[in-house]
Design a protein around this motif. Structure first.
Motif: not given
Length: 506
Positions: A393, A496, A502
């Motif tokens: 992420t 992310q 996340a």
């Protein structure tokens, strides 16, 4: 809720270019991780060769670990500043140079000093390798690429005793270091040719204050922790003083880390919920399992009277189990997210360790090896998927910092786990008057002749019970690990940006 199709990267396998990069990185990881366990086998040989006691010889392990702890925090900044390719080649040069010097050591002091040099190179290899691989594969294929990197991480504790035992018995102790020379030279040539060209970002300033707080703080804390097994208690001055100073320095770093724009370790990453969950999960898992793993060969050596080589071979089912599940787990994490995979892996680990809590001095090897195979299957579905959850992420720029953080967490947790399990086992062995003499009698017939009839069998039974109790502690910690692991997303998460949470994709 709508179904989000896998992106093209997740649907296709690893291309030839990524696999070549993975080969270079795995080669370096194998050297670094194998070296730790190979040297642990050689400690009695060093005592004889250099005429030193065990406490002094153990510094060949402690010095290497402290060097790792000192250099790992610098790796994220250095990777951004100088480029991952250049730094990776430099790490290989330091590691190989340290290995060659170790093979030529003339006394225990020189060997310890050269091990520190080796550790400075070895400490950079794993976080750099993770950074290089995750950037090459992209966020949607991190699970599969981390599965490749996890192979040496799980096989090192298994292959090390086998390789080390064979080299010491058949060649000489020098070869446990010299073997790194040809492998390292191949790794350097391959890295120079295969790794992608560097794109360093020299604009970032270096966090000198953070370095002066974090690196010595981490080294002092780990020195205190690693002294616990030798002292036999955490209340010793040698343990408490460095741990306390280290903890104060680390706390001061935490206070400082939110001030500079580019801190040595970016604690702002903890705003990412999935990374935070992964850190907690990895910490508990490494304390429980990595500590227990190091005791399993000791059971074969001390209770069952096997040779070092035989003990290494008997631990092999654990690696086979990991090799079976790790590639599958990596692919599934890329497609479905880490939640179900990690939870399933932890259940396998808990069941395998649960069987070992009942181990005796004459337990069938079919039962013991079956438990190790189950543990390996669980570890293959737990450790690297957890690492994947932390990194998948993050944006490209933050991957180096994230991989550095995860390696620090693993190093600290492994050291704590080793100390905890060693102290629990030592305490249980000390509770029996016969356990330690019975263990010593396995390699010394003179001691066996002095013991009354039945004493050796009773002592080995007590020793096996001590191992069982220690594995019980590990099982409890694995069960606790299920709590943070339950917060992993059960579906694929989107990549992310820096400092974001996340969240599952619906």
């Amino acid at each position: 809720m709508t179904t989000v199709p896998d992106p093209p990267e997740a649907q296709r396998g690893l291309d030839a270019g990524v696999i070549k990069i993975a080969g270079v990185v795995v080669l370096g990881a194998i050297m670094s991780i194998l070296d730790i366990t190979v040297v642990s086998v050689a400690l009695p040989t060093f005592q004889t060769e250099f005429g030193a006691n065990y406490a002094t010889v153990a510094w060949t392990m402690t010095g290497y670990t402290l060097a790792l702890a000192t250099v790992i925090p610098l790796t994220g900044w250095a990777a951004d500043r100088f480029g991952t390719k250049r730094l990776y080649i430099l790490a290989l040069v330091l590691f190989v140079a340290g290995s060659v010097l170790c093979s030529s050591a003339w006394d225990i002091s020189s060997l310890i000093a050269f091990r520190v040099l080796q550790g400075l190179g070895g400490g950079m290899l794993m976080p750099l390798g993770m950074t290089i691989l995750t950037r090459a594969a992209g966020p949607d294929r991190i699970g599969r690429i981390m599965a490749l990197l996890g192979i040496p991480m799980l096989l090192g504790p298994i292959g090390g005793p086998i390789l080390g035992g064979w080299m010491i018995e058949s060649l000489s102790w020098h070869w446990i270091f010299l073997i790194n020379l040809p492998i390292g030279l191949i790794g350097m040539a391959a890295a120079a040719k295969i790794l992608p060209k560097d794109a360093p970002t020299p604009s970032e300033s270096f966090d000198w204050t953070g370095m002066l707080l974090m690196s010595p703080g981490l080294a002092l804390f780990l020195f205190g922790v690693s002294s616990i097994p030798e002292e036999g208690t955490a209340a010793s001055t040698r343990v408490l003083v460095p741990m306390a100073i280290g903890a104060v320095l680390i706390a001061a770093f935490v206070r400082h880390a939110f001030r500079p724009e580019h801190p040595l370790i970016d604690l702002r990453l903890f705003k990412n919920r999935q990374l935070t969950t992964a850190v907690i999960t990895l910490t508990l898992f490494a304390i429980a399992v990595m500590g227990a793993m190091l005791l399993i060969p000791s059971y074969f050596l001390q209770v069952r009277g096997e040779s070092t080589l035989q003990a290494g071979i008997l631990v092999a089912p654990q690696g086979l189990g990991a090799m079976l599940t790790m590639p599958l787990a990596g692919r599934l994490v890329d497609r479905t997210g880490p939640g179900r995979i990690v939870l399933s892996g932890l259940v396998f680990v808990a069941v395998g360790l649960g069987v070992l809590t009942q181990v005796g001095a004459d337990t069938s090897y079919v039962v013991v090896l079956g438990a190790l195979f189950l543990m390996g299957m669980g570890m293959g579905a737990t450790m690297m998927p957890t690492m994947t959850a932390a990194l998948q992420t993050l944006t490209d720029h933050m991957i180096a910092r994230g991989s550095t953080m995860m390696n620090i967490v693993q190093q600290v947790a492994t050291s704590i786990g080793t100390a905890v399990m060693s102290v629990v086992l030592s305490s249980r062995l000390n509770d029996s008057e016969l356990a330690r003499p019975a263990i010593a009698s396995q390699s010394n017939p003179a001691i066996a002749e002095q013991m009354p009839p039945g004493a050796i069998d009773q002592g080995l039974s007590d020793a096996a019970s001590g191992f069982g109790t220690t594995f019980t502690v590990a099982v409890v910690l694995v069960v606790l690990t299920l709590v943070p692991a339950a917060f992993f997303p059960r579906r694929k998460t989107a990549a992310q940006g820096e400092g974001t949470s996340a969240m599952p994709v619906h």
